[in-house]
Design an enzyme around this catalytic site. Structure first.
Site, PDB file in Angstrom:
ATOM      1  N   CYS A 109      -6.813 -55.562 -12.911  1.00 14.42           N
ATOM      2  CA  CYS A 109      -7.447 -55.837 -11.578  1.00 14.42           C
ATOM      3  C   CYS A 109      -6.659 -55.037 -10.607  1.00 14.42           C
ATOM      4  O   CYS A 109      -6.760 -54.966  -9.313  1.00 14.42           O
ATOM      5  CB  CYS A 109      -7.175 -57.317 -11.183  1.00 14.42           C
ATOM      6  SG  CYS A 109      -8.068 -58.452 -12.386  1.00 14.42           S
ATOM      7  N   HIS A 166      -6.016 -58.618  -4.225  1.00 20.06           N
ATOM      8  CA  HIS A 166      -7.203 -58.849  -5.337  1.00 20.06           C
ATOM      9  C   HIS A 166      -7.958 -60.267  -5.016  1.00 20.06           C
ATOM     10  O   HIS A 166      -7.130 -61.155  -5.024  1.00 20.06           O
ATOM     11  CB  HIS A 166      -6.478 -58.815  -6.654  1.00 20.06           C
ATOM     12  CG  HIS A 166      -7.153 -59.147  -7.817  1.00 20.06           C
ATOM     13  ND1 HIS A 166      -8.545 -58.890  -8.003  1.00 20.06           N
ATOM     14  CD2 HIS A 166      -6.997 -60.094  -8.771  1.00 20.06           C
ATOM     15  CE1 HIS A 166      -9.061 -59.429  -8.838  1.00 20.06           C
ATOM     16  NE2 HIS A 166      -8.192 -59.989  -9.652  1.00 20.06           N
ATOM     17  N   ASN A 202     -14.517 -63.033  -8.924  1.00 21.55           N
ATOM     18  CA  ASN A 202     -13.558 -61.891  -9.247  1.00 21.55           C
ATOM     19  C   ASN A 202     -14.068 -60.816  -9.925  1.00 21.55           C
ATOM     20  O   ASN A 202     -14.378 -60.920 -11.027  1.00 21.55           O
ATOM     21  CB  ASN A 202     -12.371 -62.852 -10.225  1.00 21.55           C
ATOM     22  CG  ASN A 202     -11.288 -61.859 -10.606  1.00 21.55           C
ATOM     23  OD1 ASN A 202     -11.214 -60.806 -10.599  1.00 21.55           O
ATOM     24  ND2 ASN A 202     -10.155 -62.682 -11.015  1.00 21.55           N
TER      25      ASN A 202
HETATM   26  N1  ACO Z   1     -14.922 -76.976 -14.692  1.00 14.99           N
HETATM   27  C1  ACO Z   1     -14.363 -78.097 -14.649  1.00 14.99           C
HETATM   28  N2  ACO Z   1     -13.280 -78.497 -15.423  1.00 14.99           N
HETATM   29  C2  ACO Z   1     -12.406 -77.267 -15.798  1.00 14.99           C
HETATM   30  C3  ACO Z   1     -12.987 -76.177 -15.634  1.00 14.99           C
HETATM   31  C4  ACO Z   1     -14.062 -75.709 -14.889  1.00 14.99           C
HETATM   32  N3  ACO Z   1     -14.959 -74.824 -14.755  1.00 14.99           N
HETATM   33  N4  ACO Z   1     -12.150 -75.308 -16.069  1.00 14.99           N
HETATM   34  C5  ACO Z   1     -10.947 -75.897 -16.617  1.00 14.99           C
HETATM   35  N5  ACO Z   1     -11.279 -77.112 -16.347  1.00 14.99           N
HETATM   36  C6  ACO Z   1     -10.472 -78.499 -16.811  1.00 14.99           C
HETATM   37  C7  ACO Z   1      -9.362 -78.269 -17.943  1.00 14.99           C
HETATM   38  O1  ACO Z   1     -10.026 -78.256 -19.215  1.00 14.99           O
HETATM   39  C8  ACO Z   1      -8.083 -79.265 -17.690  1.00 14.99           C
HETATM   40  O2  ACO Z   1      -8.925 -80.384 -18.182  1.00 14.99           O
HETATM   41  P1  ACO Z   1      -7.974 -81.408 -18.591  1.00 14.99           P
HETATM   42  O3  ACO Z   1      -6.945 -81.524 -17.737  1.00 14.99           O
HETATM   43  O4  ACO Z   1      -8.863 -82.448 -19.495  1.00 14.99           O
HETATM   44  O5  ACO Z   1      -7.480 -80.692 -20.030  1.00 14.99           O
HETATM   45  C9  ACO Z   1      -8.689 -79.351 -16.165  1.00 14.99           C
HETATM   46  O6  ACO Z   1      -9.678 -78.904 -15.987  1.00 14.99           O
HETATM   47  C10 ACO Z   1      -7.308 -78.640 -15.280  1.00 14.99           C
HETATM   48  O7  ACO Z   1      -7.334 -77.313 -15.945  1.00 14.99           O
HETATM   49  P2  ACO Z   1      -6.078 -76.456 -15.219  1.00 14.99           P
HETATM   50  O8  ACO Z   1      -6.127 -75.257 -16.180  1.00 14.99           O
HETATM   51  O9  ACO Z   1      -5.037 -77.059 -15.094  1.00 14.99           O
HETATM   52  O10 ACO Z   1      -6.633 -75.827 -13.841  1.00 14.99           O
HETATM   53  P3  ACO Z   1      -6.358 -75.163 -12.772  1.00 14.99           P
HETATM   54  O11 ACO Z   1      -6.230 -75.939 -11.560  1.00 14.99           O
HETATM   55  O12 ACO Z   1      -5.005 -74.265 -13.306  1.00 14.99           O
HETATM   56  O13 ACO Z   1      -7.320 -73.978 -12.523  1.00 14.99           O
HETATM   57  C11 ACO Z   1      -7.821 -72.125 -12.962  1.00 14.99           C
HETATM   58  C12 ACO Z   1      -7.800 -73.021 -13.592  1.00 14.99           C
HETATM   59  C13 ACO Z   1      -9.034 -71.730 -11.848  1.00 14.99           C
HETATM   60  C14 ACO Z   1      -8.457 -70.851 -14.086  1.00 14.99           C
HETATM   61  C15 ACO Z   1      -6.438 -71.376 -12.367  1.00 14.99           C
HETATM   62  O14 ACO Z   1      -5.480 -71.595 -13.430  1.00 14.99           O
HETATM   63  C16 ACO Z   1      -6.529 -70.146 -11.970  1.00 14.99           C
HETATM   64  O15 ACO Z   1      -7.082 -69.729 -10.926  1.00 14.99           O
HETATM   65  N6  ACO Z   1      -5.683 -69.305 -12.790  1.00 14.99           N
HETATM   66  C17 ACO Z   1      -5.512 -67.741 -12.304  1.00 14.99           C
HETATM   67  C18 ACO Z   1      -6.798 -67.081 -12.800  1.00 14.99           C
HETATM   68  C19 ACO Z   1      -6.687 -65.788 -11.905  1.00 14.99           C
HETATM   69  O16 ACO Z   1      -6.723 -65.792 -11.032  1.00 14.99           O
HETATM   70  N7  ACO Z   1      -6.883 -64.689 -12.842  1.00 14.99           N
HETATM   71  C20 ACO Z   1      -6.719 -63.326 -12.456  1.00 14.99           C
HETATM   72  C21 ACO Z   1      -6.149 -62.463 -13.275  1.00 14.99           C
HETATM   73  S1  ACO Z   1      -7.561 -62.197 -14.174  1.00 14.99           S
HETATM   74  C22 ACO Z   1      -8.625 -61.083 -13.426  1.00 14.99           C
HETATM   75  O17 ACO Z   1      -8.385 -60.993 -12.370  1.00 14.99           O
HETATM   76  C23 ACO Z   1      -9.894 -60.566 -14.263  1.00 14.99           C
END
Ligand code: ACO
Length: 317
Positions: A118, A243, A273
């Site tokens: 990215c 980004h 994204n």
């Molecule tokens: N819908 C509903 N529930 C979900 C989803 C979804 N789409 N995705 C995950 N969950 C659930 C999980 O299974 C988990 O359930 P559990 O508690 O029963 O185990 C719960 O939600 C919490 O999951 P977390 O992983 O703690 O959620 P978080 O608040 O961290 O959000 C996210 C997840 C959005 C992926 C976040 O971690 C994030 O944005 N990370 C950074 C990602 C990123 O920006 N990447 C960029 C680099 S890659 C690129 O740019 C190509």
């Protein structure tokens, strides 16, 4: 060798391509166990663009490049180098850059691809600026084009809600003053598994979301270093374009600077994204909307797979 006066480098114009098809959060909720409310609250994303079969990385990159050339008033034949930033090229070999240059009619240009996840656009822009400053090219075309949907596991709710497609391009040329500041970059190569498409038979995107989130938020000091290297105080910035990974990360990074006069790019809300394409897409939207004007200093910051990052301050064309 003689040392002629060193030219400055500046962006002459931008262009973008956004796929036609809009996919809503409710559309995704029909396939995986998720909801519009969850996706909006955790990512800020409301809709995203997903490319159809004929909207390839090469097609989208070419379309964005044509617009960038038109807005710059530069003939494709006067482009000496084409750099394509992508991590979603459909083929390992050949790269996208020679194909895009051929379609544009930049018949004598040098061409190469870079894969910096990215962060790719900001790395490519830095290379383009240095190439101009060294006098190795008159005009460099930087293209960031991504079709993440080709690598998306549509049954993985933790990633399919984030990823999207699109392309952005910039033409870089010489100017009396330098309008592309020094790049600040770095990496953490100890965690290659954090964001990955393994390849060799496994072509699906995987990510350790929380680890990536914490790493990205921890990059805030790099934004301050980018300003320092450019000689621009945060309060002088007119815009901040991180980004577009996730709205929470975008806002945390931007707010950490205390750049009270800067508009913050929030293209992720309806573009998702788009990896390397997200910075030029988000910046172009602000320019097209009149929120940024010619000469405005804007901080660009890319980060992602690697884990690698790169950013710089530029002046708007
Ligand atoms: N819908 C509903 N529930 C979900 C989803 C979804 N789409 N995705 C995950 N969950 C659930 C999980 O299974 C988990 O359930 P559990 O508690 O029963 O185990 C719960 O939600 C919490 O999951 P977390 O992983 O703690 O959620 P978080 O608040 O961290 O959000 C996210 C997840 C959005 C992926 C976040 O971690 C994030 O944005 N990370 C950074 C990602 C990123 O920006 N990447 C960029 C680099 S890659 C690129 O740019 C190509």
């Amino acid at each position: 060798m003689t040392s002629p006066a060193r030219p400055g480098a500046r962006v002459l114009g931008f262009g973008t391509y956004r796929p036609v098809r809009v996919v809503t959060n409710d559309d995704l909720a029909q396939r995986v166990d998720t909801s519009d409310a969850w996706i909006r609250s955790r990512t800020g994303i409301a809709t995203r663009r997903i490319a159809d079969a004929d909207e390839t990385t090469v097609m989208m990159g070419t379309a964005a490049a044509e617009k960038a050339l038109a807005s710059s008033g530069i003939d494709p034949a006067d482009v000496d180098l084409v750099i394509v930033a992508t991590c979603t090229s459909p083929s390992q070999i050949p790269g996208a850059a020679p194909q895009i240059a051929h379609r544009l009619g930049s018949g004598t240009a040098g061409t190469f691809d870079i894969n910096a996840g990215c962060a790719g656009f900001c790395y490519a822009l830095s290379q383009a600026a240095d190439t101009i400053r060294a006098g190795s090219a008159r005009h460099v075309l930087v293209v960031a084009t991504e079709k993440l949907s080709d690598y998306t596991d549509w049954d993985d709710r933790t990633t399919c809600v984030l990823l999207a497609d699109g392309a952005g391009a910039a033409v870089v040329g010489a100017g009396e003053r330098d309008e592309i500041g020094p790049a600040v970059w770095g990496h953490d190569g100890s965690r290659p598994e954090a964001i990955r498409v393994p390849g060799l038979g496994d072509n699906l995107f995987r990510m350790e979301g929380q680890a990536v989130f914490r790493w990205a938020i921890g990059l805030a000091p790099a934004l301050r270093r980018i300003c320092e290297r450019a000689g621009v105080a945060p309060e002088q910035l007119a815009g901040i374009v991180p980004h577009q990974a996730n709205l929470r990360i975008v806002e945390a990074l931007a707010n950490s600077l205390g750049a009270h006069n800067a508009v913050i790019a929030r293209d992720v809300v309806d573009a998702g994204n788009t990896s390397a394409a997200s910075v030029p897409l988000a910046l172009s939207r602000l320019i097209d909307a009149g929120e940024l004007r010619r000469g405005d200093p804007v901080l660009l910051f890319g980060f992602g797979a690697g884990l690698t990052y790169c950013g710089q301050v530029i002046r708007c064309p």
